[in-house]
Design an enzyme around this catalytic site. Sequence first.
Site, PDB file in Angstrom:
ATOM      1  N   LYS A 154      -5.737   7.826 100.615  1.00 49.69           N
ATOM      2  CA  LYS A 154      -6.373   6.536 100.916  1.00 49.69           C
ATOM      3  C   LYS A 154      -7.802   6.474 100.398  1.00 49.69           C
ATOM      4  O   LYS A 154      -8.461   7.485 100.187  1.00 49.69           O
ATOM      5  CB  LYS A 154      -6.306   6.274 102.430  1.00 49.69           C
ATOM      6  CG  LYS A 154      -4.883   5.859 102.809  1.00 49.69           C
ATOM      7  CD  LYS A 154      -4.767   5.218 104.150  1.00 49.69           C
ATOM      8  CE  LYS A 154      -3.323   4.744 104.324  1.00 49.69           C
ATOM      9  NZ  LYS A 154      -3.049   4.314 105.691  1.00 49.69           N
ATOM     10  N   ARG A 206       1.992  11.079 107.653  1.00 51.11           N
ATOM     11  CA  ARG A 206       2.669  10.324 106.595  1.00 51.11           C
ATOM     12  C   ARG A 206       1.973  10.669 105.281  1.00 51.11           C
ATOM     13  O   ARG A 206       0.804  10.322 105.097  1.00 51.11           O
ATOM     14  CB  ARG A 206       2.563   8.828 106.921  1.00 51.11           C
ATOM     15  CG  ARG A 206       3.260   7.916 105.931  1.00 51.11           C
ATOM     16  CD  ARG A 206       3.090   6.454 106.378  1.00 51.11           C
ATOM     17  NE  ARG A 206       3.698   5.526 105.437  1.00 51.11           N
ATOM     18  CZ  ARG A 206       3.114   5.125 104.318  1.00 51.11           C
ATOM     19  NH1 ARG A 206       1.914   5.542 103.995  1.00 51.11           N
ATOM     20  NH2 ARG A 206       3.729   4.298 103.508  1.00 51.11           N
TER      21      ARG A 206
HETATM   22  C1  7PJ Z   1       0.473   3.419 106.525  1.00 53.48           C
HETATM   23  C2  7PJ Z   1       1.760   2.917 106.669  1.00 53.48           C
HETATM   24  C3  7PJ Z   1      -0.111   4.121 107.619  1.00 53.48           C
HETATM   25  C4  7PJ Z   1       1.930   3.733 108.817  1.00 53.48           C
HETATM   26  C5  7PJ Z   1       0.991   2.417 104.711  1.00 53.48           C
HETATM   27  C6  7PJ Z   1      -0.696   3.704 101.974  1.00 53.48           C
HETATM   28  C7  7PJ Z   1      -0.665   2.311 102.491  1.00 53.48           C
HETATM   29  N1  7PJ Z   1       2.485   3.077 107.789  1.00 53.48           N
HETATM   30  N2  7PJ Z   1       2.068   2.289 105.509  1.00 53.48           N
HETATM   31  N3  7PJ Z   1       0.658   4.248 108.726  1.00 53.48           N
HETATM   32  N4  7PJ Z   1       0.019   3.125 105.283  1.00 53.48           N
HETATM   33  N5  7PJ Z   1       2.611   3.909 109.944  1.00 53.48           N
HETATM   34  O1  7PJ Z   1       0.253   4.465 102.062  1.00 53.48           O
HETATM   35  O2  7PJ Z   1      -1.766   4.058 101.398  1.00 53.48           O
HETATM   36  O3  7PJ Z   1      -1.259   4.577 107.608  1.00 53.48           O
HETATM   37  S1  7PJ Z   1       0.921   1.739 103.115  1.00 53.48           S
END
Ligand code: 7PJ
Length: 260
Positions: free
Chosen positions: A203, A237
């Site tokens: 990020k 994640r």
């Molecule tokens: C997240 C997400 C996060 C959850 C994305 C990226 C943006 N779902 N989906 N938490 N971020 N739960 O992967 O940079 O931080 S999309």
Amino acid sequence: MGIVNVTPDSFSDGGQFYSAQQAIEHGLQLIHEGADILDIGGESTRPGAAPVSDEDELARVLPVLEGLREGRVALSIDTQKTAVMRAALAAGADMVNDVNALQAPGALAAVAQSNVAVCLMHKQGEPQNMQQLPLYHDVVEEVKAFLRARIEAARTAGIASNRIVIDPGFGFGKNLEHNVALFRGLPSFQDLGVPLLAGLSRKSMLGKIAHLEVNERIHASVAAAVLAVMKGAKIVRVHDVKATLDALAIVNAVEGWSDD
Ligand code: 7PJ
């Protein structure tokens, strides 16, 4: 949780896994690297991203869900759309990951009528405008209050708390100061009584801190994942599953969390 993007403009991998076959192969690779969950998403939520129709999103994700169903890991569908949730659950998804915390009409009922897990995430604003002027008095308390209310809404709708995971939503309507305050405050999210998921991988907050372009953020992402786990995250994640697991193996050996 390994990230499988099926979008032409995803946040961090430049859309390189757009086609279903490529996404399936990427998912299989992440399983091989040790992922326990794959998070399959067909709508980019990057700042400024344009919305996708139900039909387009389903056309992207359904073949990937089908293709990875035999992979013997849990499959999460990353969507804000009730119709996509319903179709993905019918196709065998094990979890709904909703950056909108089931606030869309019918979303609570769609998950309540299944027996799958759900991740409720905080964001401020919408992807089109969320980074314009994020504003909080006390970011940790405000994010916690929102998540507490969404846990309550989910439970009222019939989703037992042992199906719920929460996520403070790093980068979703937060500036660097907000993101760092939330990261520092992660341990207090355990007060909410459900497992915590953290998404920090590649990020822009990491890029801002360490002055890195998106394709240079693996080491910073691994450090962030390790720190998140040490501050109580039960699920991280990530794009880089093997690098993250290698680092977490050391944490587990020293801190004795290997049975978690
Ligand atoms: C997240 C997400 C996060 C959850 C994305 C990226 C943006 N779902 N989906 N938490 N971020 N739960 O992967 O940079 O931080 S999309």
